[in-house]
Each structure stands twice: as C-alpha cells, then as structure tokens.
Motif scaffolding. Structure first.
Motif, PDB file in Angstrom:
ATOM      1  N   GLY A 140      38.590  23.680  38.150  1.00  9.74           N
ATOM      2  CA  GLY A 140      37.677  23.463  36.839  1.00  9.74           C
ATOM      3  C   GLY A 140      37.147  24.635  36.260  1.00  9.74           C
ATOM      4  N   SER A 141      37.570  26.195  36.976  1.00  9.90           N
ATOM      5  CA  SER A 141      36.533  27.401  36.883  1.00  9.90           C
ATOM      6  C   SER A 141      37.511  28.523  38.209  1.00  9.90           C
ATOM      7  N   ARG A 142      37.362  29.810  37.548  1.00 11.47           N
ATOM      8  CA  ARG A 142      37.912  30.817  38.026  1.00 11.47           C
ATOM      9  C   ARG A 142      36.822  32.081  37.634  1.00 11.47           C
TER      10      ARG A 142
ATOM     11  N   ARG B 210      49.891  27.912  46.035  1.00  8.47           N
ATOM     12  CA  ARG B 210      50.121  27.499  45.288  1.00  8.47           C
ATOM     13  C   ARG B 210      49.245  27.883  43.733  1.00  8.47           C
ATOM     14  N   LEU B 211      48.056  28.546  44.319  1.00  5.62           N
ATOM     15  CA  LEU B 211      47.156  29.625  42.952  1.00  5.62           C
ATOM     16  C   LEU B 211      47.804  30.450  42.874  1.00  5.62           C
ATOM     17  N   ILE B 212      48.227  31.199  43.446  1.00  6.32           N
ATOM     18  CA  ILE B 212      49.362  33.003  43.038  1.00  6.32           C
ATOM     19  C   ILE B 212      50.478  33.192  43.359  1.00  6.32           C
TER      20      ILE B 212
ATOM     21  N   GLU C 104      35.272  36.290  37.559  1.00  2.00           N
ATOM     22  CA  GLU C 104      35.712  37.456  36.885  1.00  2.00           C
ATOM     23  C   GLU C 104      36.676  38.024  38.373  1.00  2.00           C
ATOM     24  N   ALA C 105      35.421  37.924  39.344  1.00  2.00           N
ATOM     25  CA  ALA C 105      35.830  38.960  40.211  1.00  2.00           C
ATOM     26  C   ALA C 105      36.392  38.044  40.849  1.00  2.00           C
ATOM     27  N   GLY C 106      37.968  36.622  40.955  1.00  2.70           N
ATOM     28  CA  GLY C 106      38.729  36.526  41.570  1.00  2.70           C
ATOM     29  C   GLY C 106      40.038  36.724  41.050  1.00  2.70           C
ATOM     30  N   ARG C 107      39.650  37.574  39.607  1.00  2.00           N
ATOM     31  CA  ARG C 107      40.931  37.282  38.745  1.00  2.00           C
ATOM     32  C   ARG C 107      41.266  39.052  38.988  1.00  2.00           C
ATOM     33  N   ARG C 108      39.921  39.925  39.003  1.00  2.00           N
ATOM     34  CA  ARG C 108      40.224  41.295  39.950  1.00  2.00           C
ATOM     35  C   ARG C 108      40.740  41.175  40.897  1.00  2.00           C
ATOM     36  N   ALA C 109      40.560  39.966  41.400  1.00  2.00           N
ATOM     37  CA  ALA C 109      41.183  40.520  43.522  1.00  2.00           C
ATOM     38  C   ALA C 109      42.638  39.761  43.103  1.00  2.00           C
TER      39      ALA C 109
ATOM     40  N   ARG D 158      45.254  36.011  53.455  1.00  2.00           N
ATOM     41  CA  ARG D 158      44.800  35.327  54.611  1.00  2.00           C
ATOM     42  C   ARG D 158      43.462  34.897  54.186  1.00  2.00           C
ATOM     43  N   GLY D 159      43.008  33.836  53.661  1.00  2.00           N
ATOM     44  CA  GLY D 159      41.185  33.308  53.560  1.00  2.00           C
ATOM     45  C   GLY D 159      40.200  33.458  52.398  1.00  2.00           C
ATOM     46  N   LEU D 160      41.237  33.937  51.651  1.00  2.00           N
ATOM     47  CA  LEU D 160      41.052  34.552  49.654  1.00  2.00           C
ATOM     48  C   LEU D 160      40.620  33.071  49.068  1.00  2.00           C
ATOM     49  N   THR D 161      40.027  33.175  48.230  1.00  2.00           N
ATOM     50  CA  THR D 161      39.879  31.996  47.301  1.00  2.00           C
ATOM     51  C   THR D 161      40.375  32.385  45.910  1.00  2.00           C
ATOM     52  N   PHE D 162      40.734  34.026  45.542  1.00  2.00           N
ATOM     53  CA  PHE D 162      40.211  34.443  44.386  1.00  2.00           C
ATOM     54  C   PHE D 162      39.687  33.472  43.696  1.00  2.00           C
ATOM     55  N   GLY D 163      38.309  33.748  43.941  1.00  2.00           N
ATOM     56  CA  GLY D 163      37.543  33.460  42.882  1.00  2.00           C
ATOM     57  C   GLY D 163      37.465  32.243  42.397  1.00  2.00           C
ATOM     58  N   THR D 164      37.972  30.624  42.475  1.00  2.00           N
ATOM     59  CA  THR D 164      38.676  29.489  42.507  1.00  2.00           C
ATOM     60  C   THR D 164      38.020  28.138  43.090  1.00  2.00           C
ATOM     61  N   VAL D 165      37.459  27.518  41.839  1.00  2.00           N
ATOM     62  CA  VAL D 165      36.919  25.753  42.409  1.00  2.00           C
ATOM     63  C   VAL D 165      38.000  25.458  41.620  1.00  2.00           C
TER      64      VAL D 165
END
Length: 322
Positions: free
Chosen positions: A62-64, A144-146, A66-71, A53-60
């Motif tokens: 058009g881009s992701r 749907r991102l994860i 590196e911190a979001g990929r690690r998460a 809940r509340g996480l973005t996994f570093g996504t907007v």
C-alpha cells in the motif's frame, strides 16, 4: 565437436553499486580463470551491479517511502545498458582470452530514465561478440518489486564447438516447463547462476543434471555485511555473512566434479568429458526415448512481448523550435 572442455564458475562479490568497478573486477576474474585453460567462464546472478539481498526499497503493501525510491534510483543508475560500455569491456576480455563468458547483470530496458530493470544473463563469444541474453522469466518474491518479467524470446541456447550451452536463472529452475524448453534446445552444458545458498539448492542442481543428463554449472556470490554500502539501506541486525555461496560443477549423472564452495570467494574449474553425456543418455533421454510426445506436448511462445521497448522514444520539440 571436441570430447573435453575445461570450464569455470566464479564465486565472488561485486563492488556493490559500482558498475565500473565491478566490470573491472569481472575482467580481472575472466583473465584469471582463462589463465587456468578454461574455455567457458560463468558468473553469478545479478553480478553487475548487485543482488540487493535484504533490502526492502521502502515498500510495504500500500505504500512506498521516499528513501526507498532513492535507493531504487541508485540501483537503476548503476544498472547495465545492453549493449553499452560494460558489455564492450566484458566482450573485449572474452576476445583477449578466447573464452566464452556468461555474466549475470541487471539490465536497463531502454534509453529513458526509469526504464524497467531485468535480471539478465549475457553470453559472450571468444571473438568478443555478444551472442545472446536471457531475461529471468519470473522474478521471485520481492524481486518483482524491482525487476520486470522476461519473455520467451530470450530462452537462449548457444551452439559452441564443444556443445550447446544455455540455462535458467535461480528459481526459474523450479519451473518444470521452462527446464523442458531448455532441454528441447539440446542444452548439454546447463548454466544455473543463482542467489540461493541453501542446502536444498544443491538438490535442485543435482536433479537438473540427472533429469537433463547434462553438465550443470551453478554459481553464486559470496557476500558479507561489511561490503554492503552503508548509505544504501539499513539492513538492521543479522549475521555477517549474507550469502555463503555454494557454487558447483556437476556431471550428467548428478555427481560433483567441483564444489560446492562455501564461505569464500574462489574459482572452481573442471574438465568436462563430453562423452559422459552420451553414456548418461543411454537409459534416459528427456527429449528422446524417455519422452512421450503422443501424451504430452509443450508449446513455447518465443515471440517478443509487445511493450514500451518496441515503441520509439517520443521526439521532444522545444517551444522555440515549434
């Protein structure tokens, strides 16, 4: 079939991002609930290892990052293999207590790194066996991102000595055809694990009870900002309580038998008088006399989707062996 059964819904938080610790907590809660004489115990959506809940996994768009990929990689590392050590431990607890258990997990699809994750509901029998699973058909919004999409092969209904148990996860319950598919399987005890703590969710589960003329067991997590791993992703400012719960047990005319429970962990129990299903369906049977199959027809594809899971893992041949 028996005419009465005691059931429980568990409102709790996992030990977020710690699969083994959360499995241990799940086992303790199964034993606690079973100690109250319950035959069916239900846990929330995505209980192991976390609903992010509340996480973005570093996504907007058009881009992701590196911190979001690690998460995401950390989330994947703590997901559940089915079958695997986590399911074995939960199955053993079901066997010791003689209870049916339904647990929401994040399931890893395959043996390879980065395999697709699914939001899955696992069903265990009182003999400890894994009776079946249901993968969420349509992750909601940013889910749907994860998480991947399930298919019709996991629209699972379990026949027990006290009736047929099955259901859908969270906002799948806003899919009328998915509900009708489950009603068509004869579900009498309908499970609705969720992450939705809004007041409107209560209207949803009351509607399902009235529409399906079935008992509804809905459970959610109680999560505070304090228990979120500080090194996972910064949530930014906001309220301390991230999810207030709202777990409840309802009868087949939409009446509350227990709950809703808010703002704390707890176990709700209720004794279900199964004769109430017959009484409720006297004037409304959604798949019987209140159905019009001459006008409406539902076609459900329950075949497994063909994808990477059905493809054998490639054999790796090292140069010195070639």
């Amino acid at each position: 079939m028996g005419t009465s059964v005691r059931v429980a819904v568990v409102q709790a938080a996992p030990v977020l991002l710690d699969r083994e610790a959360t499995v241990g907590k799940t086992v303790r809660l199964i034993e606690e609930a079973a100690g109250q004489g319950t035959r069916l115990i239900v846990f929330p959506e995505a209980f192991i290892p976390a609903y992010p809940r509340g996480l973005t996994f570093g996504t907007v768009v058009g881009s992701r990052s590196e911190a979001g990929r690690r998460a995401f990689a950390r989330y994947w590392d703590n997901a559940v293999d089915v079958p695997g050590p986590a399911t074995e431990a939960i199955g053993a607890a079901a066997r010791r207590t003689g209870a049916y258990v339904a647990v929401g997990v994040i399931e890893r699809a395959g043996p390879y790194r980065g395999s697709t994750l699914y939001c899955t509901l696992l069903y265990f029998g009182p003999d400890g066996s894994l009776l079946g699973k249901h993968r969420k058909l349509k992750p909601t919004g940013a889910e749907r991102l994860i998480w991947g999409e399930g298919d019709g092969s996991t629209l699972t209904a379990i026949r027990t000595e006290f009736g047929t148990v099955g259901g859908l996860i969270c906002w799948e319950n806003y899919m009328p055809l998915a509900r009708m598919a489950m009603y068509g399987k004869g579900v009498e005890i309908y499970l609705a694990p969720t992450a939705d703590c809004r007041d409107t969710w209560q209207a949803t589960i009351q509607h399902i009870a009235c529409e399906g003329r079935c008992f509804v067991l809905s459970c959610n997590q109680f999560v505070t900002r304090q228990i979120m791993p500080a090194d996972w992703e910064d949530l930014g400012p906001g309220p301390e309580v991230l999810c207030r719960g709202g777990s409840a047990i309802l009868g087949p005319l939409g009446q509350y038998l227990a709950g809703p429970l808010y703002d704390r962990e707890g176990i709700l129990t209720a004794d279900l008088d199964l004769d109430q299903i017959t009484q409720a369906r006297y004037d409304f049977d959604v798949i019987g006399h209140y159905n019009r199959p001459d006008v409406f027809r539902l076609i459900v594809n329950e075949s497994p989707a063909v994808g990477f899971e059905s493809v054998p893992r490639p054999e790796v041949v090292h140069e010195e062996e070639a």
